[in-house]
Design a protein around this motif. Sequence first.
Motif, PDB file in Angstrom:
ATOM      1  N   GLY A 137      51.872  43.081   4.553  1.00  0.00           N
ATOM      2  CA  GLY A 137      53.284  43.164   4.920  1.00  0.00           C
ATOM      3  C   GLY A 137      53.385  43.829   6.281  1.00  0.00           C
ATOM      4  O   GLY A 137      52.769  43.379   7.239  1.00  0.00           O
ATOM      5  N   ILE A 153      43.692  46.749  12.139  1.00  0.00           N
ATOM      6  CA  ILE A 153      43.204  46.450  10.791  1.00  0.00           C
ATOM      7  C   ILE A 153      41.714  46.083  10.819  1.00  0.00           C
ATOM      8  O   ILE A 153      40.946  46.496   9.947  1.00  0.00           O
ATOM      9  N   GLN A 178      40.230  47.020  17.195  1.00  0.00           N
ATOM     10  CA  GLN A 178      41.314  47.980  16.929  1.00  0.00           C
ATOM     11  C   GLN A 178      42.001  47.607  15.624  1.00  0.00           C
ATOM     12  O   GLN A 178      41.614  46.634  14.963  1.00  0.00           O
ATOM     13  N   LYS A 184      37.809  41.318  23.848  1.00  0.00           N
ATOM     14  CA  LYS A 184      37.458  42.262  24.919  1.00  0.00           C
ATOM     15  C   LYS A 184      36.370  43.213  24.421  1.00  0.00           C
ATOM     16  O   LYS A 184      36.337  43.532  23.227  1.00  0.00           O
ATOM     17  N   ILE A 220      52.260  46.578   8.538  1.00  0.00           N
ATOM     18  CA  ILE A 220      51.171  47.547   8.669  1.00  0.00           C
ATOM     19  C   ILE A 220      51.305  48.223  10.037  1.00  0.00           C
ATOM     20  O   ILE A 220      51.488  47.533  11.055  1.00  0.00           O
ATOM     21  N   ASP A 226      35.357  40.688  19.108  1.00  0.00           N
ATOM     22  CA  ASP A 226      36.705  40.768  19.690  1.00  0.00           C
ATOM     23  C   ASP A 226      36.688  40.102  21.060  1.00  0.00           C
ATOM     24  O   ASP A 226      35.619  39.871  21.641  1.00  0.00           O
ATOM     25  N   LYS A 273      49.998  31.322   9.790  1.00  0.00           N
ATOM     26  CA  LYS A 273      49.565  32.082   8.608  1.00  0.00           C
ATOM     27  C   LYS A 273      49.693  31.236   7.332  1.00  0.00           C
ATOM     28  O   LYS A 273      48.864  31.347   6.426  1.00  0.00           O
ATOM     29  N   ILE A 308      42.723  36.910   6.901  1.00  0.00           N
ATOM     30  CA  ILE A 308      43.922  37.746   6.952  1.00  0.00           C
ATOM     31  C   ILE A 308      45.120  36.870   7.338  1.00  0.00           C
ATOM     32  O   ILE A 308      45.229  36.425   8.485  1.00  0.00           O
ATOM     33  N   ALA A 309      45.962  36.634   6.358  1.00  0.00           N
ATOM     34  CA  ALA A 309      47.193  35.852   6.576  1.00  0.00           C
ATOM     35  C   ALA A 309      48.323  36.842   6.849  1.00  0.00           C
ATOM     36  O   ALA A 309      48.148  37.820   7.591  1.00  0.00           O
ATOM     37  N   THR A 330      52.617  46.019  15.489  1.00  0.00           N
ATOM     38  CA  THR A 330      53.966  46.306  14.994  1.00  0.00           C
ATOM     39  C   THR A 330      54.641  47.434  15.770  1.00  0.00           C
ATOM     40  O   THR A 330      55.850  47.624  15.672  1.00  0.00           O
ATOM     41  N   TYR A 374      53.993  31.939  14.392  1.00  0.00           N
ATOM     42  CA  TYR A 374      53.152  32.866  13.608  1.00  0.00           C
ATOM     43  C   TYR A 374      53.167  32.478  12.127  1.00  0.00           C
ATOM     44  O   TYR A 374      52.122  32.424  11.468  1.00  0.00           O
ATOM     45  N   THR A 403      50.262  49.226  13.196  1.00  0.00           N
ATOM     46  CA  THR A 403      49.189  49.011  14.194  1.00  0.00           C
ATOM     47  C   THR A 403      49.866  48.698  15.526  1.00  0.00           C
ATOM     48  O   THR A 403      51.097  48.622  15.607  1.00  0.00           O
ATOM     49  N   CYS A 439      33.877  37.690  22.071  1.00  0.00           N
ATOM     50  CA  CYS A 439      34.054  36.247  21.839  1.00  0.00           C
ATOM     51  C   CYS A 439      35.527  35.947  21.610  1.00  0.00           C
ATOM     52  O   CYS A 439      36.208  36.674  20.889  1.00  0.00           O
ATOM     53  N   ASP A 440      35.988  34.872  22.228  1.00  0.00           N
ATOM     54  CA  ASP A 440      37.352  34.396  21.975  1.00  0.00           C
ATOM     55  C   ASP A 440      37.284  33.470  20.757  1.00  0.00           C
ATOM     56  O   ASP A 440      36.669  32.395  20.816  1.00  0.00           O
ATOM     57  N   VAL A 441      37.920  33.873  19.669  1.00  0.00           N
ATOM     58  CA  VAL A 441      37.797  33.108  18.418  1.00  0.00           C
ATOM     59  C   VAL A 441      38.347  31.676  18.544  1.00  0.00           C
ATOM     60  O   VAL A 441      37.979  30.808  17.754  1.00  0.00           O
ATOM     61  N   ASN A 460      40.027  38.041  10.895  1.00  0.00           N
ATOM     62  CA  ASN A 460      41.154  38.981  11.042  1.00  0.00           C
ATOM     63  C   ASN A 460      41.870  38.863  12.391  1.00  0.00           C
ATOM     64  O   ASN A 460      43.036  39.223  12.493  1.00  0.00           O
TER      65      ASN A 460
HETATM   66  P1  NAP Z   1      46.035  44.186  16.564  1.00  0.00           P
HETATM   67  O1  NAP Z   1      46.089  45.670  16.486  1.00  0.00           O
HETATM   68  O2  NAP Z   1      46.755  43.484  17.663  1.00  0.00           O
HETATM   69  O3  NAP Z   1      44.507  43.719  16.528  1.00  0.00           O
HETATM   70  C1  NAP Z   1      44.137  42.372  16.629  1.00  0.00           C
HETATM   71  C2  NAP Z   1      42.811  42.288  17.335  1.00  0.00           C
HETATM   72  O4  NAP Z   1      42.486  40.884  17.504  1.00  0.00           O
HETATM   73  C3  NAP Z   1      42.867  42.904  18.744  1.00  0.00           C
HETATM   74  O5  NAP Z   1      41.736  43.699  18.986  1.00  0.00           O
HETATM   75  C4  NAP Z   1      42.893  41.685  19.635  1.00  0.00           C
HETATM   76  O6  NAP Z   1      42.346  41.915  20.907  1.00  0.00           O
HETATM   77  C5  NAP Z   1      42.032  40.714  18.850  1.00  0.00           C
HETATM   78  N1  NAP Z   1      42.196  39.367  19.346  1.00  0.00           N
HETATM   79  C6  NAP Z   1      43.328  38.797  19.827  1.00  0.00           C
HETATM   80  N2  NAP Z   1      43.063  37.546  20.257  1.00  0.00           N
HETATM   81  C7  NAP Z   1      41.739  37.337  20.044  1.00  0.00           C
HETATM   82  C8  NAP Z   1      40.884  36.240  20.310  1.00  0.00           C
HETATM   83  N3  NAP Z   1      41.325  35.122  20.886  1.00  0.00           N
HETATM   84  N4  NAP Z   1      39.571  36.356  19.979  1.00  0.00           N
HETATM   85  C9  NAP Z   1      39.101  37.503  19.423  1.00  0.00           C
HETATM   86  N5  NAP Z   1      39.865  38.569  19.162  1.00  0.00           N
HETATM   87  C10 NAP Z   1      41.183  38.482  19.475  1.00  0.00           C
HETATM   88  O7  NAP Z   1      46.612  43.558  15.213  1.00  0.00           O
HETATM   89  P2  NAP Z   1      46.540  44.058  13.702  1.00  0.00           P
HETATM   90  O8  NAP Z   1      47.881  44.550  13.340  1.00  0.00           O
HETATM   91  O9  NAP Z   1      45.333  44.897  13.480  1.00  0.00           O
HETATM   92  O10 NAP Z   1      46.385  42.641  12.979  1.00  0.00           O
HETATM   93  C11 NAP Z   1      45.153  42.154  12.470  1.00  0.00           C
HETATM   94  C12 NAP Z   1      45.445  40.916  11.641  1.00  0.00           C
HETATM   95  O11 NAP Z   1      46.360  41.244  10.598  1.00  0.00           O
HETATM   96  C13 NAP Z   1      46.108  39.794  12.429  1.00  0.00           C
HETATM   97  O12 NAP Z   1      45.614  38.545  11.990  1.00  0.00           O
HETATM   98  C14 NAP Z   1      47.560  39.921  12.068  1.00  0.00           C
HETATM   99  O13 NAP Z   1      48.262  38.709  12.202  1.00  0.00           O
HETATM  100  C15 NAP Z   1      47.450  40.361  10.625  1.00  0.00           C
HETATM  101  N6  NAP Z   1      48.637  41.029  10.121  1.00  0.00           N
HETATM  102  C16 NAP Z   1      49.082  42.196  10.681  1.00  0.00           C
HETATM  103  C17 NAP Z   1      50.213  42.796  10.173  1.00  0.00           C
HETATM  104  C18 NAP Z   1      50.754  44.070  10.727  1.00  0.00           C
HETATM  105  O14 NAP Z   1      51.848  44.482  10.270  1.00  0.00           O
HETATM  106  N7  NAP Z   1      50.080  44.734  11.645  1.00  0.00           N
HETATM  107  C19 NAP Z   1      50.899  42.197   9.106  1.00  0.00           C
HETATM  108  C20 NAP Z   1      50.431  41.023   8.563  1.00  0.00           C
HETATM  109  C21 NAP Z   1      49.290  40.441   9.081  1.00  0.00           C
HETATM  110  P3  NAP Z   1      43.335  42.286  22.146  1.00  0.00           P
HETATM  111  O15 NAP Z   1      44.236  43.371  21.678  1.00  0.00           O
HETATM  112  O16 NAP Z   1      42.401  42.701  23.205  1.00  0.00           O
HETATM  113  O17 NAP Z   1      44.085  41.030  22.440  1.00  0.00           O
END
Ligand code: NAP
Length: 248
Positions: free
Chosen positions: A186, A18, A16, A39, A188, A37, A159, A140-141, A193, A155, A190, A62-64, A90
């Motif tokens: 910043g 990013i 899902q 799940k 994003i 991912d 990062k 991805i930080a 957030t 967090y 999703t 896979c659990d990273v 990511n």
């Molecule tokens: P997201 O929608 O929550 O997506 C993250 C994905 O990572 C989810 O599918 C999640 O699965 C999966 N995940 C979680 N734990 C995992 C594990 N142990 N092993 C494998 N996969 C796992 O988040 P996002 O907003 O797209 O963020 C993606 C990246 O961008 C992250 O590193 C986040 O820190 C970074 N980021 C995001 C933002 C923002 O504003 N959104 C800003 C800065 C950085 P489940 O949902 O099933 O747990």
Amino acid sequence: MLGLDGKTAVVTGAGQGIGREISLLLAEYGTRIAAVDVKPDGIEETVSLVREKGSEGYAVTCDVSDYDAVRECVAGVLAWSDQVHFLVNNAGITRDNLLLRMSLDEWESVLKVNLTGTFNFTRALTRHMLGKRYGRIVNIASVIGVMGNAGQSNYAASKAGIIGFTKSVAREFAARNITANAIAPGFIATAMTEALPDDKRGEMLRMIPLGHFGTGRDVAHVVLFLLSELGSYVTGQVIHCDGGMVMS
Ligand code: NAP
């Protein structure tokens, strides 16, 4: 010109947000996607969308944060694809709390997924990349890893750790044509957030000079540049994708 067609990328957290946007943009340019991912449902959907874009995909649950599971996952990917050219670390989670209330579990779980997960996949794939004398790694930080944020010390530490890790990997492997860069998104829009209360969202918005939140596609564009031939002389950098939130 971009050199993405027919190459293979491993994208973690691809079910899902990013990670999915990165997978779909790369697929548009002909890159084969190993979507990882924790799940299965999200990545199955990502892979079917990748196929709709005319590329090939492989979903692997896979659990990273699990070192042995990551090694097994990488072995599976290498059975599917002779070469992995790109790695996008990511997958990430938040468990926000003020430090005085933060449990050891909240601290450790975020460090394990965000930072150790990035180590696990990089460790598992760099030997292969060394053998091929080619690799592009994007981690991805977050801007939070640069500026800090009250209530996100776990967090932010994870990062900031990714940024130091990325620079070290970049130095260690540069002579073998492997680059490593970090992207600091910043705010994003999703699932991560979405949960924030309106007042917090308003507060964040006021910090963004461009005046709007980013999208997963915005981050994917930066990934595309770094993985493509256009980014081949860039390594050890942290590229902000944040509407101007942090300027250095
Ligand atoms: P997201 O929608 O929550 O997506 C993250 C994905 O990572 C989810 O599918 C999640 O699965 C999966 N995940 C979680 N734990 C995992 C594990 N142990 N092993 C494998 N996969 C796992 O988040 P996002 O907003 O797209 O963020 C993606 C990246 O961008 C992250 O590193 C986040 O820190 C970074 N980021 C995001 C933002 C923002 O504003 N959104 C800003 C800065 C950085 P489940 O949902 O099933 O747990």
